[in-house]
Scaffold this motif. Structure first.
Motif, short mmCIF file in Angstrom:
data_model
loop_
_atom_site.label_atom_id
_atom_site.label_comp_id
_atom_site.label_asym_id
_atom_site.label_seq_id
_atom_site.Cartn_x
_atom_site.Cartn_y
_atom_site.Cartn_z
N TRP A 195 40.85 35.39 45.54
CA TRP A 195 40.20 36.24 44.55
C TRP A 195 40.37 37.72 44.87
O TRP A 195 40.44 38.55 43.97
CB TRP A 195 38.69 35.94 44.47
CG TRP A 195 37.95 36.31 45.73
CD1 TRP A 195 37.77 35.55 46.84
CD2 TRP A 195 37.30 37.56 46.00
NE1 TRP A 195 37.07 36.24 47.80
CE2 TRP A 195 36.75 37.48 47.30
CE3 TRP A 195 37.11 38.73 45.27
CZ2 TRP A 195 36.04 38.53 47.89
CZ3 TRP A 195 36.40 39.78 45.85
CH2 TRP A 195 35.87 39.67 47.15
N GLN A 211 38.79 31.72 40.75
CA GLN A 211 37.61 32.27 41.41
C GLN A 211 37.08 33.51 40.71
O GLN A 211 35.86 33.72 40.63
CB GLN A 211 37.94 32.59 42.88
CG GLN A 211 38.51 31.44 43.68
CD GLN A 211 37.59 30.25 43.71
OE1 GLN A 211 36.38 30.39 43.67
NE2 GLN A 211 38.16 29.05 43.77
N LEU A 212 37.97 34.34 40.18
CA LEU A 212 37.52 35.53 39.45
C LEU A 212 36.89 35.14 38.12
O LEU A 212 35.91 35.75 37.69
CB LEU A 212 38.69 36.48 39.21
CG LEU A 212 39.12 37.36 40.40
CD1 LEU A 212 40.22 38.31 39.96
CD2 LEU A 212 37.94 38.14 40.96
#
Length: 274
Positions: A195, A211-212
């Protein structure tokens, strides 16, 4: 002692189990029973909200690509470097010390960003793959593993006319499967959780890693407004449930993969003890 270990394992597993429970209940049930042993009324509303946003599928595609390509890239560079430094050659100690030096000191964030910019990798998926090629710690462990193998194997192979690539791929790597699979899994987890580089270099929403995307969902979980589809389904956004659902979505692929890799961990531990 076994009883103490059993109790300890149950205590360690409870936070993860609790995350599953919270992700499967409504806000009303969660308020009534904060410490729940099992969900009484199971609902998938939190998962519906997580997957309703189409960006999560774009993030999944990007992360799968980063993981697959990145692990192959990492292992190729790491194994090649480890094999090279397992041999004796002039200046070996100097070059090895220079490589180990990078474990403790780096050039800094600004030079790193300028390098990525000069390579035209800004807003490019490969900006999350190419900069992190080799873990020096992993390389050192694999190098020591190669050095611990009997030298007679390589000598006999050279007498039969084998070159370095043949020795590496047909002798050393088959004997090092447990440690290679272990570090491939470590690299895979690191790539799956990517990320930071995405936060620095990725601008397009369709190129963001999973993840972002999940980070944005968690940040907005308390302010999510019910869409028309949610209202039609009678779904009320539950902040903590959405957070726990994102945790489960993130961990699920690794959880599925780990049981198939466990035998290699056992083999590695057995070899180390021997």
């Amino acid at each position: 002692r076994q009883r103490q270990m059993c109790i300890r394992d149950r205590i360690i597993l409870y936070p993860f189990y609790n995350s599953i429970c919270v992700s499967l209940v409504s806000q009303a049930d969660y308020i009534k029973t904060r410490f729940m042993l099992y969900p009484k009324n199971i609902t998938l509303e939190s998962y519906f909200i997580v997957f309703e946003n189409g960006s999560i599928f774009d993030g999944m595609k990007v992360t799968v690509f980063i993981t697959l390509v990145g692990v192959v890239y990492n292992m190729l560079l790491t194994v090649s470097l480890a094999y090279g430094f397992s041999k004796q050659f002039p200046g070996r100690k100097f070059f090895l010390s220079m490589i180990v030096f990078t474990m403790y000191f780096s050039g800094g964030l600004i030079p790193f960003y300028l390098l990525i910019k000069d390579l035209n990798l800004i807003d490019n998926v490969f900006s999350m793959i190419l900069p992190t090629g080799v873990s020096i710690m992993y390389m050192t462990v694999i190098r020591q593993n190669f050095e611990s193998l009997p030298a007679e194997l390589e000598e006999s192979a050279r007498m039969d006319g084998a070159n370095d690539l043949t020795i590496l791929f047909k002798i050393l790597l088959p004997l090092s499967v447990p440690i290679l699979v272990t570090f491939a899994l470590y690299y895979g987890v690191e790539r799956w959780n990517e990320w930071y580089n995405g936060l620095l270099y990725i601008k397009s929403a369709t190129k963001m890693p999973l993840q972002l995307v999940l980070r944005q969902i968690v940040q907005n979980s308390q302010t999510i407004q019910a869409s028309e589809s949610m209202q039609d389904a009678g779904i009320k956004p539950f902040g903590d449930g959405i957070k726990m659902a994102t945790v489960i979505v993130t961990m699920f692929p690794v959880m599925v993969l780990y049981p198939f890799m466990q035998k290699y961990f056992v083999c590695l531990l057995y070899t180390s003890d021997a």
